[in-house]
Every structure is written in C-alpha cells, then in structure tokens.
Enzyme design. Structure first.
Site, PDB file in Angstrom:
ATOM      1  CB  VAL A  16      34.969 -14.244 -27.275  1.00 30.52           C
ATOM      2  CG1 VAL A  16      36.172 -13.529 -27.010  1.00 30.52           C
ATOM      3  CG2 VAL A  16      35.278 -15.215 -28.568  1.00 30.52           C
TER       4      VAL A  16
ATOM      5  CG  ASP B 293      27.659 -13.262 -33.662  1.00 37.33           C
ATOM      6  OD1 ASP B 293      28.255 -14.072 -34.566  1.00 37.33           O
ATOM      7  OD2 ASP B 293      26.798 -13.700 -33.082  1.00 37.33           O
TER       8      ASP B 293
ATOM      9  NE  ARG C  66      28.749  -6.738 -19.522  1.00 42.19           N
ATOM     10  CZ  ARG C  66      28.446  -6.408 -20.687  1.00 42.19           C
ATOM     11  NH1 ARG C  66      29.377  -6.389 -21.583  1.00 42.19           N
ATOM     12  NH2 ARG C  66      27.123  -6.866 -20.908  1.00 42.19           N
TER      13      ARG C  66
END
Ligand code: IMP
Ligand code: MG
Length: 177
Positions: free
Chosen positions: A147, A97, A159
């Site tokens: 996401v 990110d 997850r």
C-alpha cells in the site's frame, strides 16, 4: 496502481477513530507518539479529531538495525525526548505489517512505566504478522498487498498522495518489502 480508499473514505474513518479514542480516554490527557515518516499524515489528521487534552511527540524507527540489539532488527533512529511515566500513550503509525517494529517500540516505551500504551495504525495488514500484537485501533484491515499514499511510501515515492493505493506486483518488482 489502483485506489484502495479515497480521501473521503479516509477522512470519515479518521474522524470515527478520533471519536472512539476521545470516548475511551475521557477525563485523561493523551500523549500521542507519531512514527516517522510513514505516520505523519495520519497523525496530523487524527490529532485534529481527538477532542482531549493532548501532547505530541515523534519517533523514528528503522527495521534495518542490528539483530543482536535488545530490539532485534528494529532500531530507534530518533527516540522521544519526554518522560512518559504515568501517562496514557498512544502510538500512531501508518501500517502494522509483521508487527515487529511496533512491538519492539511499545516494549521500549513500557520500560518507563506509562499508565498505558496503545497502538493506532491506519492499516492493519495481517498476512505476515509474526509478532503477537495487533493494533488497538485501526482504520482499514487488509490481508495483503503493498500500500502507498497517505504517508506510505515505496522507495520514498508516493507518500504525499491523499488517497491510499495498492501497487500491482509489477510496480514493486514482484518482491515488495
Ligand atoms: P512491520 O513489519 O509491522 O514492523 O512494519 C514495518 C514498516 O514496514 C511499516 O511501518 C512500514 O513503514 C513498512 N511497510 C509494511 N508494509 C507496507 C506497505 O504495504 N506499504 C508501505 N510500507 C509498508
Ligand atoms: Mg513505518
């Protein structure tokens, strides 16, 4: 939340990445470092599609550390326990990110003079990139959005989903990380 990539699309991408990595490191042993927890599912799939002699390790990073530390606000909660000097290292994580955590960890590994260090992430999310770094290999590139699934969480949920999803703004309280 809506599906971004199906399990089938992910599997095809992972096997293409594995082939590319296998070609590029031909004749070498690869030392693969998975980043916990987010990278665990991608790591376990990717290593099975890399046809090279490999060794694996895991490290755990946290981005809520001490800003005065050598790694900025990134801290290593659990480091690798193997000497990497002279080895070809591939870091595997779920997403890049801002890039701060993987840049800091890469610099940390480079202090031990490996032969090379490259980064492979499932997702390359570009809009908030602050650090001057990008993944050497990535599965999917997106500009923005939060996401989850395939290892990625929101407050530890989602997850274990086999697909990748994007959360709607109202599902993240409007201000995802
Ligand atoms: P960085 O900003 O590149 O340092 O990323 C730090 C960590 O933030 C990643 O390893 C993820 O654990 C988490 N992260 C960033 N974006 C997302 C996302 O869209 N979904 C889930 N986790 C994310
Ligand atoms: Mg992570």
């Amino acid at each position: 939340m809506k599906v971004l990539y199906t399990a089938g699309e992910i599997a095809r991408k992972v096997s293409a990445l594995g082939e590319e990595i296998t070609q590029q490191y031909q004749g070498h042993e690869l030392f693969i470092v998975g980043i916990l927890k987010g990278g665990f599912m991608f790591m376990s799939d990717l290593v099975r599609s890399i046809k090279l002699p490999t060794k694996i390790e895991f490290a755990r990073l946290s981005s809520y550390g001490n800003a005065d530390s050598p790694m900025g606000d990134v801290s290593i909660v659990d480091d690798i326990h193997t000497t990497i000097t002279g080895r070809h290292v591939l870091i595997v994580d779920d997403i890049m990110d801002t890039g701060h955590s993987l840049l800091a960890f890469k610099k940390h590994l480079e202090e031990n003079r490996p032969a090379s260090v490259r980064i492979c992430t499932m997702i390359d999310k570009t809009v908030r990139r602050g650090a001057s770094i990008s993944p050497d290999y990535y599965g999917f590139r997106i500009t923005d959005g939060f996401v989850v699934g395939y290892g990625l969480d929101f407050a530890e949920d989602y997850r274990t989903l086999p697909e990748l999803y994007v959360l709607e703004p109202d599902e993240t309280g409007g201000t995802p990380k």
